[in-house]
Scaffold this motif. Structure first.
Motif, mmCIF file in Angstrom:
data_model
loop_
_atom_site.group_PDB
_atom_site.id
_atom_site.type_symbol
_atom_site.label_atom_id
_atom_site.label_comp_id
_atom_site.label_asym_id
_atom_site.label_seq_id
_atom_site.Cartn_x
_atom_site.Cartn_y
_atom_site.Cartn_z
ATOM 1 N N ARG A 270 0.847 -1.187 0.000
ATOM 2 C CA ARG A 270 0.000 0.000 0.000
ATOM 3 C C ARG A 270 0.888 1.244 0.000
ATOM 4 N NH1 ARG A 270 -5.391 -0.981 2.094
ATOM 5 N NH2 ARG A 270 -5.896 -3.096 1.393
ATOM 6 N N GLY A 271 0.496 2.226 -0.770
ATOM 7 C CA GLY A 271 1.284 3.436 -0.906
ATOM 8 C C GLY A 271 2.187 3.429 -2.118
ATOM 9 N N ALA A 272 2.346 2.265 -2.765
ATOM 10 C CA ALA A 272 3.217 2.184 -3.937
ATOM 11 C C ALA A 272 2.611 2.880 -5.148
ATOM 12 C CB ALA A 272 3.512 0.721 -4.276
ATOM 13 N N MET A 273 1.265 2.988 -5.199
ATOM 14 C CA MET A 273 0.582 3.642 -6.325
ATOM 15 C C MET A 273 -0.315 4.752 -5.771
ATOM 16 S SD MET A 273 -0.320 0.434 -8.868
ATOM 17 C CE MET A 273 -1.401 -0.428 -7.690
ATOM 18 N N PRO A 274 0.267 5.838 -5.299
ATOM 19 C CA PRO A 274 -0.529 6.869 -4.616
ATOM 20 C C PRO A 274 -1.599 7.517 -5.484
ATOM 21 C CG PRO A 274 1.724 7.631 -5.024
ATOM 22 C CD PRO A 274 1.707 6.168 -5.313
#
Length: 349
Positions: free
Chosen positions: A250-254
């Motif tokens: 999570r957070g890799a594709m903001p």
């Protein structure tokens, strides 16, 4: 020694029984002089289970199914069945073809393979068949080869289903993008074609603005998604032809995550792994299309075994059907993963 034993034993028997006792004594002595026969060695069947790449987690479940079936067949049948799971580290058609030639040299009895490229698989599959090795395909086919059957979903129809699900989520309008894996992989190409054909025929207000290839690499998939989100800030939908970028933390594709959380962006994805079920529950995904991952291994090993051991023959294509997962039945699919029991039908999506 035998005469002495005969004298001792027969001297204690009535004359009328001595002839019968002599026969019994001879059998006893003969049995004592023979060593017990060694049990016959069991024959062994080696079935290679060949996947596309180590980087795709859906193949782990299929491998477990293949190994489970091998244990069951070994316990119940006349053969010791060994499953040999192999495949390239990355989705490399040339490396996969080389591995097939290695399996031919090893003289395995059967091969079940998901092909990275339908054309690249033709020659090595045909060489295996010419060497007397039974070969079938699963998940991704090489239809022009001499494989004896193909076990999979109808990928074109599944792509059409994905289009219907995304159209329902977006209201049937807006720009959409696709992310696929290895260009040329027949199963993935069929999904893409089914999706695009369905949009063109039934949803003229939906426009495909990008088709990204990840080569089944998580990092490439993440990069492709974020670059597409930057290029098209008004994007309304994604069709993930496979789960690759969704495996990232999570957070890799903001950009994708923010648009999904606000409801501006809708996404439909292939596969129903637990990580995707969590994304569905949390509102990042709207629908999932799942395959029978366990059966990729469990059923393919049974089919190769029956082809070799029982002479069973199969139609050219066997459709396993798909699982459609939405928020209405996501808990049922999660329970299937927790219990490792995928035999129960899912509630309606």
């Amino acid at each position: 020694m035998i005469d002495r034993a005969r004298h001792v034993v027969l001297g204690r028997w009535p004359r009328a029984a001595r002839s019968v006792s002599l026969v019994a004594l001879a059998l006893l002595v003969l049995a004592a002089c023979q060593s017990p026969a060694a049990p016959a060695a069991r024959k062994k069947l080696t079935i290679a289970w060949v996947h596309k790449s180590l980087g795709n987690p859906v193949f782990n479940l299929g491998r477990s199914g293949a190994q489970q079936k091998a244990r069951e067949l070994s316990a119940s049948g006349p053969y010791d069945v060994e499953v040999l799971p192999v495949g390239p580290v990355a989705a490399d058609a040339a490396e996969q073809a080389r591995m097939l030639d290695d399996l031919i040299a090893r003289k395995v009895d059967g091969i079940a393979i998901s092909c990275n490229d339908p054309t690249a698989c033709i020659a090595p599959i045909n060489r295996a068949v010419a060497a007397g090795i039974a070969v079938m395909t699963w998940d991704s086919d090489s239809p022009d080869s001499q494989r004896f059957t193909f076990l999979s979903i109808d990928n074109y129809a599944a792509g059409q289903t994905a289009a219907d699900l995304l159209a329902r989520a977006t209201g049937g309008s807006g720009k959409v993008a696709l992310l696929t894996g290895v260009p040329g992989a027949l199963n993935l190409d069929q999904r893409v074609r089914g999706f695009k054909d369905r949009l063109a025929a039934g949803y003229p207000q939906m426009q495909v603005v990008a088709t990204i290839a990840s080569n089944e690499d998580i990092n490439l998939g993440v990069q492709g998604v974020e670059e597409t989100m930057q290029a098209h800030p008004d994007l309304r939908g994604w069709f993930f032809v496979g789960l690759w970028p969704l495996v990232a933390d999570r957070g890799a594709m903001p950009l994708w995550e923010q648009a999904a959380r606000t409801g501006k962006l809708k996404s439909v994805a292939f596969d129903t792994l637990p990580i995707e079920l969590d994304l569905l529950r949390d509102g990042y995904l709207d629908a999932l299309i799942g395959q029978k991952y366990w059966n990729w291994g469990y059923e393919s090993v049974q089919m190769v075994y029956d082809y070799i051991a029982a002479g069973k023959r199969y139609p050219s294509f066997i459709d396993t059907g798909v699982d459609i997962v939405t928020r209405k039945n996501v808990d049922a699919m999660a329970q299937a993963w927790q219990s490792n029991d995928f035999s129960k039908p899912l509630p309606s999506p």
